[in-house]
Motif scaffolding. Structure first.
Motif, PDB file in Angstrom:
ATOM      1  N   SER A 115       0.845  -1.188   0.000  1.00  0.00           N
ATOM      2  CA  SER A 115       0.000   0.000   0.000  1.00  0.00           C
ATOM      3  C   SER A 115       0.886   1.245   0.000  1.00  0.00           C
ATOM      4  O   SER A 115       1.926   1.275  -0.653  1.00  0.00           O
ATOM      5  N   SER A 116       0.506   2.258   0.727  1.00  0.00           N
ATOM      6  CA  SER A 116       1.244   3.527   0.693  1.00  0.00           C
ATOM      7  C   SER A 116       0.960   4.330   1.952  1.00  0.00           C
ATOM      8  O   SER A 116      -0.131   4.239   2.540  1.00  0.00           O
ATOM      9  N   SER A 117       1.925   5.146   2.338  1.00  0.00           N
ATOM     10  CA  SER A 117       1.705   6.099   3.428  1.00  0.00           C
ATOM     11  C   SER A 117       0.602   7.083   3.092  1.00  0.00           C
ATOM     12  O   SER A 117       0.036   7.724   3.992  1.00  0.00           O
ATOM     13  N   LEU A 125      -3.099  12.364  13.881  1.00  0.00           N
ATOM     14  CA  LEU A 125      -2.499  11.736  15.055  1.00  0.00           C
ATOM     15  C   LEU A 125      -1.078  11.316  14.697  1.00  0.00           C
ATOM     16  O   LEU A 125      -0.860  10.629  13.697  1.00  0.00           O
ATOM     17  N   PHE A 126      -0.107  11.739  15.523  1.00  0.00           N
ATOM     18  CA  PHE A 126       1.302  11.447  15.252  1.00  0.00           C
ATOM     19  C   PHE A 126       2.014  11.028  16.532  1.00  0.00           C
ATOM     20  O   PHE A 126       1.759  11.591  17.595  1.00  0.00           O
ATOM     21  N   PRO A 127       2.951  10.056  16.413  1.00  0.00           N
ATOM     22  CA  PRO A 127       3.177   9.222  15.235  1.00  0.00           C
ATOM     23  C   PRO A 127       1.936   8.379  14.946  1.00  0.00           C
ATOM     24  O   PRO A 127       1.215   7.997  15.859  1.00  0.00           O
ATOM     25  N   THR A 128       1.681   8.114  13.683  1.00  0.00           N
ATOM     26  CA  THR A 128       0.419   7.532  13.238  1.00  0.00           C
ATOM     27  C   THR A 128       0.471   6.008  13.310  1.00  0.00           C
ATOM     28  O   THR A 128       1.215   5.371  12.575  1.00  0.00           O
ATOM     29  N   PRO A 129      -0.338   5.387  14.179  1.00  0.00           N
ATOM     30  CA  PRO A 129      -0.341   3.925  14.268  1.00  0.00           C
ATOM     31  C   PRO A 129      -1.311   3.293  13.269  1.00  0.00           C
ATOM     32  O   PRO A 129      -2.236   3.943  12.773  1.00  0.00           O
ATOM     33  N   GLU A 130      -1.103   2.020  13.013  1.00  0.00           N
ATOM     34  CA  GLU A 130      -1.947   1.299  12.065  1.00  0.00           C
ATOM     35  C   GLU A 130      -3.416   1.324  12.474  1.00  0.00           C
ATOM     36  O   GLU A 130      -4.313   1.460  11.627  1.00  0.00           O
ATOM     37  N   GLU A 131      -3.677   1.191  13.767  1.00  0.00           N
ATOM     38  CA  GLU A 131      -5.071   1.091  14.224  1.00  0.00           C
ATOM     39  C   GLU A 131      -5.843   2.397  14.099  1.00  0.00           C
ATOM     40  O   GLU A 131      -7.069   2.426  14.285  1.00  0.00           O
ATOM     41  N   LEU A 133      -6.259   3.912  11.282  1.00  0.00           N
ATOM     42  CA  LEU A 133      -6.789   4.027   9.917  1.00  0.00           C
ATOM     43  C   LEU A 133      -8.312   4.181   9.865  1.00  0.00           C
ATOM     44  O   LEU A 133      -8.808   5.028   9.113  1.00  0.00           O
ATOM     45  N   PRO A 134      -9.098   3.410  10.614  1.00  0.00           N
ATOM     46  CA  PRO A 134     -10.559   3.578  10.517  1.00  0.00           C
ATOM     47  C   PRO A 134     -11.047   4.958  10.932  1.00  0.00           C
ATOM     48  O   PRO A 134     -12.119   5.389  10.498  1.00  0.00           O
ATOM     49  N   GLU A 135     -10.276   5.677  11.755  1.00  0.00           N
ATOM     50  CA  GLU A 135     -10.667   7.017  12.192  1.00  0.00           C
ATOM     51  C   GLU A 135     -10.029   8.124  11.360  1.00  0.00           C
ATOM     52  O   GLU A 135     -10.407   9.298  11.476  1.00  0.00           O
ATOM     53  N   CYS A 136      -9.042   7.766  10.528  1.00  0.00           N
ATOM     54  CA  CYS A 136      -8.322   8.771   9.750  1.00  0.00           C
ATOM     55  C   CYS A 136      -9.229   9.339   8.656  1.00  0.00           C
ATOM     56  O   CYS A 136      -9.924   8.572   7.967  1.00  0.00           O
ATOM     57  N   ASP A 239      -1.726  -5.530   9.107  1.00  0.00           N
ATOM     58  CA  ASP A 239      -1.183  -4.418   8.334  1.00  0.00           C
ATOM     59  C   ASP A 239      -0.040  -3.790   9.118  1.00  0.00           C
ATOM     60  O   ASP A 239      -0.074  -3.743  10.354  1.00  0.00           O
ATOM     61  N   PHE A 240       0.966  -3.297   8.381  1.00  0.00           N
ATOM     62  CA  PHE A 240       2.155  -2.754   9.023  1.00  0.00           C
ATOM     63  C   PHE A 240       2.633  -1.494   8.322  1.00  0.00           C
ATOM     64  O   PHE A 240       2.674  -1.426   7.090  1.00  0.00           O
ATOM     65  N   ASN A 241       3.011  -0.501   9.120  1.00  0.00           N
ATOM     66  CA  ASN A 241       3.786   0.627   8.613  1.00  0.00           C
ATOM     67  C   ASN A 241       5.230   0.162   8.472  1.00  0.00           C
ATOM     68  O   ASN A 241       5.843  -0.271   9.447  1.00  0.00           O
ATOM     69  N   ILE A 242       5.759   0.227   7.257  1.00  0.00           N
ATOM     70  CA  ILE A 242       7.141  -0.186   6.992  1.00  0.00           C
ATOM     71  C   ILE A 242       7.938   1.093   6.786  1.00  0.00           C
ATOM     72  O   ILE A 242       7.913   1.703   5.713  1.00  0.00           O
ATOM     73  N   SER A 243       8.614   1.518   7.840  1.00  0.00           N
ATOM     74  CA  SER A 243       9.173   2.861   7.813  1.00  0.00           C
ATOM     75  C   SER A 243      10.321   3.008   8.800  1.00  0.00           C
ATOM     76  O   SER A 243      10.440   2.259   9.771  1.00  0.00           O
ATOM     77  N   ALA A 244      11.154   3.989   8.524  1.00  0.00           N
ATOM     78  CA  ALA A 244      12.069   4.495   9.531  1.00  0.00           C
ATOM     79  C   ALA A 244      11.250   5.281  10.555  1.00  0.00           C
ATOM     80  O   ALA A 244      10.024   5.397  10.434  1.00  0.00           O
ATOM     81  N   SER A 245      11.910   5.840  11.559  1.00  0.00           N
ATOM     82  CA  SER A 245      11.167   6.537  12.605  1.00  0.00           C
ATOM     83  C   SER A 245      11.580   7.993  12.771  1.00  0.00           C
ATOM     84  O   SER A 245      11.042   8.688  13.628  1.00  0.00           O
TER      85      SER A 245
END
Length: 325
Positions: A115-117, A125-131, A133-136, A239-245
């Motif tokens: 997928s994509s950021s 909300l930051f840092p943005t967690p996977e959970e 998404l339904p509220e984003c 689902d996973f955020n695949i990212s640096a921090s």
């Protein structure tokens, strides 16, 4: 040994994923792409060339594969989102239809959707967690909406037909392999910035104020994260955020590029041009879920990664000059 299909395998992230898979003797690799695969890929992989929007082509590509990593899509930098909104929606949705249907019919063990950021384009909300998404808030750009649609396709196929899936969201991929485009904004920011500096541009031109933030993630880290998520039992139907921090402003990133190109830090100066209607102001994901469930985190530091990217683009530029002589 498990055979993995990588759709869009000739692209920047796709090539990195293929290299990561080939480094593991547990996998055989099949690449499907409409573009010509490079020689190293043709030597190490099966190569399928075809239009994966066509159901028969999608089945032919996936037949005999235990896993599918779906990267094929229309992508690009911020200008592409505005230039091709209908095209990328039409093409990407057709790809979801055909590849997910093929995965279901052939009963693959895992369908990995990259997928994509941009699904978090309007995050608050930051840092943005996977959970979150339904509220984003729903993405405003056609590209972000299209990538979110792919996530919905995966979950719908799982809910109705039992598709075993994993969703991976890369954040701000950069690294060797992506060339700049003559029109700024078509490619991603890092190759564009490097090309501008190597071409002698001063002051260095950026879109917008430069206060927008990004979390740049090296393409090799992204590839490792995708393969790790695919192979882990804990990644099933997750689902996973695949990212640096590390969150940095665009202006800070521009300075790192400037200095990586061996320019004098004292000479660093920016000029600002109007950005596009959709230019995400903040992008900073939570990476705790990948650490907790997969034991994965990005390893390549930004300064190191930018330096390697500058080296790759210098070599590419030198080759282009030599070929033109």
């Amino acid at each position: 040994m498990s055979r993995v299909l990588v759709t869009g395998g000739a692209g920047t992230i796709g090539s990195a994923v293929v290299r990561r898979l080939l480094a593991d003797p547990s996998y055989e690799v099949r690449v499907s792409d409409q573009r010509e695969a490079p020689q190293w890929m043709r030597e190490g992989c099966e190569v399928h060339t075809g239009d994966l929007r066509d159901a028969a082509q999608a089945r032919a590509a996936a037949k005999g594969c235990a896993q599918v990593i779906h990267l094929a899509a229309i992508v690009g930098g911020i200008a592409n989102f505005h230039r091709l909104p209908h095209t990328l929606t039409e093409v990407n949705n057709a790809l979801y239809n055909a590849t997910i249907r093929a995965a279901l019919e052939l009963e693959v063990e895992r369908f990995v959707y990259v997928s994509s950021s941009m699904v978090f384009e309007r995050a608050e909300l930051f840092p943005t967690p996977e959970e979150y998404l339904p509220e984003c808030p729903v993405p405003r750009s056609a590209y972000g909406y299209s990538k979110l649609t792919g996530e919905v396709y995966c979950r719908a196929a799982h809910d109705e037909h039992g598709l075993p899936f994993t969703i991976c969201r890369p954040f701000n991929a950069y690294g060797p392999g992506e060339a700049p485009d003559p029109e700024p904004g078509i490619a991603h920011a890092v190759p564009d910035l490097i090309e501008k500096v190597l071409s002698g541009q001063h002051p260095l031109e950026i879109f917008g104020s430069g206060e927008q933030t990004r979390t740049l993630t090296h393409v090799e880290d992204i590839a490792d994260g995708i393969v790790t998520a695919m192979s882990a039992e804990a990644g099933l139907n997750e689902d996973f955020n695949i990212s640096a921090s590390r969150e940095l402003t665009v202006a800070e990133i521009a300075r790192i590029v400037w200095e990586a190109c061996d320019e004098d830090p004292e000479d660093f100066e920016l000029s600002h041009v109007p950005s596009f209607e959709v230019d995400v102001q903040r992008r900073w994901p939570s990476v705790e879920k990948a650490k907790r469930l997969l034991g994965w985190e990005a390893k390549i530091g930004l300064e190191e990664g930018i330096a390697s990217t500058v080296g790759w683009l210098r070599t590419r530029r030198a080759g282009s000059v030599a070929a033109g002589m």
